[in-house]
Scaffold this motif. Structure first.
Motif, mmCIF file in Angstrom:
data_model
loop_
_atom_site.group_PDB
_atom_site.id
_atom_site.type_symbol
_atom_site.label_atom_id
_atom_site.label_comp_id
_atom_site.label_asym_id
_atom_site.label_seq_id
_atom_site.Cartn_x
_atom_site.Cartn_y
_atom_site.Cartn_z
ATOM 1 N N LEU A 65 -13.574 -5.073 -11.404
ATOM 2 C CA LEU A 65 -14.112 -3.741 -11.141
ATOM 3 C C LEU A 65 -15.365 -3.543 -11.961
ATOM 4 O O LEU A 65 -15.457 -3.984 -13.107
ATOM 5 C CB LEU A 65 -13.104 -2.656 -11.500
ATOM 6 C CG LEU A 65 -11.938 -2.462 -10.547
ATOM 7 C CD1 LEU A 65 -10.986 -1.420 -11.104
ATOM 8 C CD2 LEU A 65 -12.439 -2.036 -9.182
ATOM 9 N N ASP A 66 -16.340 -2.846 -11.393
ATOM 10 C CA ASP A 66 -17.586 -2.555 -12.135
ATOM 11 C C ASP A 66 -17.381 -1.420 -13.097
ATOM 12 O O ASP A 66 -16.708 -0.499 -12.884
ATOM 13 C CB ASP A 66 -18.711 -2.182 -11.161
ATOM 14 C CG ASP A 66 -19.108 -3.379 -10.305
ATOM 15 O OD1 ASP A 66 -18.874 -4.519 -10.738
ATOM 16 O OD2 ASP A 66 -19.660 -3.146 -9.208
ATOM 17 N N ASP A 98 -15.279 -12.093 4.650
ATOM 18 C CA ASP A 98 -15.184 -12.891 3.427
ATOM 19 C C ASP A 98 -15.851 -12.242 2.222
ATOM 20 O O ASP A 98 -15.660 -12.672 1.094
ATOM 21 C CB ASP A 98 -15.711 -14.306 3.651
ATOM 22 C CG ASP A 98 -17.121 -14.342 4.194
ATOM 23 O OD1 ASP A 98 -17.698 -13.270 4.463
ATOM 24 O OD2 ASP A 98 -17.654 -15.453 4.362
ATOM 25 N N ASN A 99 -16.621 -11.159 2.436
ATOM 26 C CA ASN A 99 -17.213 -10.399 1.327
ATOM 27 C C ASN A 99 -16.343 -9.220 0.906
ATOM 28 O O ASN A 99 -16.670 -8.502 -0.023
ATOM 29 C CB ASN A 99 -18.598 -9.883 1.715
ATOM 30 C CG ASN A 99 -19.582 -10.991 1.919
ATOM 31 O OD1 ASN A 99 -19.589 -11.982 1.194
ATOM 32 N ND2 ASN A 99 -20.420 -10.850 2.926
ATOM 33 N N GLY A 100 -15.264 -8.984 1.670
ATOM 34 C CA GLY A 100 -14.384 -7.855 1.372
ATOM 35 C C GLY A 100 -14.780 -6.574 2.073
ATOM 36 O O GLY A 100 -14.239 -5.514 1.774
ATOM 37 N N ASP A 101 -15.731 -6.663 3.007
ATOM 38 C CA ASP A 101 -16.136 -5.482 3.769
ATOM 39 C C ASP A 101 -15.178 -5.287 4.936
ATOM 40 O O ASP A 101 -14.785 -6.249 5.598
ATOM 41 C CB ASP A 101 -17.565 -5.646 4.294
ATOM 42 C CG ASP A 101 -18.587 -5.738 3.164
ATOM 43 O OD1 ASP A 101 -18.430 -5.025 2.159
ATOM 44 O OD2 ASP A 101 -19.538 -6.528 3.301
ATOM 45 N N GLU A 145 -13.648 2.830 1.706
ATOM 46 C CA GLU A 145 -14.206 2.261 0.475
ATOM 47 C C GLU A 145 -13.096 1.892 -0.506
ATOM 48 O O GLU A 145 -13.171 0.858 -1.170
ATOM 49 C CB GLU A 145 -15.191 3.236 -0.167
ATOM 50 C CG GLU A 145 -16.503 3.350 0.571
ATOM 51 C CD GLU A 145 -17.449 4.371 -0.036
ATOM 52 O OE1 GLU A 145 -17.088 5.042 -1.033
ATOM 53 O OE2 GLU A 145 -18.565 4.503 0.502
ATOM 54 N N SER A 146 -12.076 2.715 -0.600
ATOM 55 C CA SER A 146 -10.946 2.420 -1.484
ATOM 56 C C SER A 146 -10.210 1.160 -1.034
ATOM 57 O O SER A 146 -9.812 0.336 -1.861
ATOM 58 C CB SER A 146 -9.970 3.589 -1.523
ATOM 59 O OG SER A 146 -10.580 4.723 -2.057
ATOM 60 N N LEU A 147 -10.037 1.005 0.262
ATOM 61 C CA LEU A 147 -9.384 -0.194 0.795
ATOM 62 C C LEU A 147 -10.210 -1.445 0.511
ATOM 63 O O LEU A 147 -9.669 -2.496 0.168
ATOM 64 C CB LEU A 147 -9.132 -0.052 2.289
ATOM 65 C CG LEU A 147 -8.018 0.917 2.681
ATOM 66 C CD1 LEU A 147 -8.085 1.254 4.157
ATOM 67 C CD2 LEU A 147 -6.656 0.347 2.301
ATOM 68 N N GLU A 148 -11.534 -1.329 0.635
ATOM 69 C CA GLU A 148 -12.408 -2.469 0.325
ATOM 70 C C GLU A 148 -12.303 -2.847 -1.147
ATOM 71 O O GLU A 148 -12.208 -4.023 -1.490
ATOM 72 C CB GLU A 148 -13.854 -2.151 0.695
ATOM 73 C CG GLU A 148 -14.099 -2.117 2.187
ATOM 74 C CD GLU A 148 -15.496 -1.662 2.570
ATOM 75 O OE1 GLU A 148 -16.201 -1.054 1.718
ATOM 76 O OE2 GLU A 148 -15.889 -1.915 3.725
ATOM 77 N N THR A 149 -12.290 -1.854 -2.026
ATOM 78 C CA THR A 149 -12.148 -2.113 -3.460
ATOM 79 C C THR A 149 -10.803 -2.763 -3.752
ATOM 80 O O THR A 149 -10.721 -3.742 -4.494
ATOM 81 C CB THR A 149 -12.291 -0.808 -4.264
ATOM 82 O OG1 THR A 149 -13.579 -0.241 -3.996
ATOM 83 C CG2 THR A 149 -12.138 -1.062 -5.753
ATOM 84 N N LEU A 157 0.845 -1.190 0.000
ATOM 85 C CA LEU A 157 0.000 0.000 0.000
ATOM 86 C C LEU A 157 0.883 1.244 0.000
ATOM 87 O O LEU A 157 1.984 1.231 0.552
ATOM 88 C CB LEU A 157 -0.893 0.021 1.244
ATOM 89 C CG LEU A 157 -2.067 -0.944 1.287
ATOM 90 C CD1 LEU A 157 -2.697 -0.932 2.678
ATOM 91 C CD2 LEU A 157 -3.103 -0.590 0.238
ATOM 92 N N PRO A 158 0.406 2.335 -0.598
ATOM 93 C CA PRO A 158 1.183 3.576 -0.576
ATOM 94 C C PRO A 158 1.464 4.038 0.856
ATOM 95 O O PRO A 158 0.635 3.831 1.754
ATOM 96 C CB PRO A 158 0.271 4.572 -1.303
ATOM 97 C CG PRO A 158 -0.647 3.733 -2.122
ATOM 98 C CD PRO A 158 -0.832 2.455 -1.368
#
Length: 110
Positions: free
Chosen positions: A109-110, A56-59, A94-98, A27-28
């Motif tokens: 990615l969507d 396990d969902n990435g949350d 949110e960025s970390l979750e993505t 990570l930066p």
């Protein structure tokens, strides 16, 4: 890929230590510094142990633990502080979750 939650980082007020999972060393530096400041300030304010973990969902989950009988741990302050961090650091979280979903769960990615 993982059986349990994956710890991103954590801070422990009892041992006065901060931990960053070595899987996230890439990570930066600015993000790593922001996580460290956020976790350490949290445990300095309310006490106990805070870990940020991906489920396990990435949350990203905020997990808090305190030693039994710790009269200095502020349980109400803990809930309020987490709510505040979720609002103030929403973009970072949110960025970390993505990031986790793409690089660790191999989602598109969507």
């Amino acid at each position: 890929m993982y059986q349990e939650n994956v710890v991103l980082c954590g801070s422990n007020s009892y041992e006065q230590k901060y931990y960053l999972n070595e899987d996230f060393e890439q990570l930066p530096e600015q993000i790593k510094d922001e996580l460290k400041i956020m976790c350490v300030l949290y445990t300095e304010d309310v006490g106990g142990v805070l870990t940020l973990e991906f489920d396990d969902n990435g949350d990203l989950q905020f997990n808090v633990d305190a030693e039994e009988g710790d009269l200095l741990f502020d349980e109400i302050g803990s809930v309020l502080k987490i709510k505040q961090l979720r609002q103030v650091k929403e973009e970072l979280l949110e960025s970390l979750e993505t990031y986790y979903r793409v690089f660790f769960l191999d989602e598109e990615l969507d």
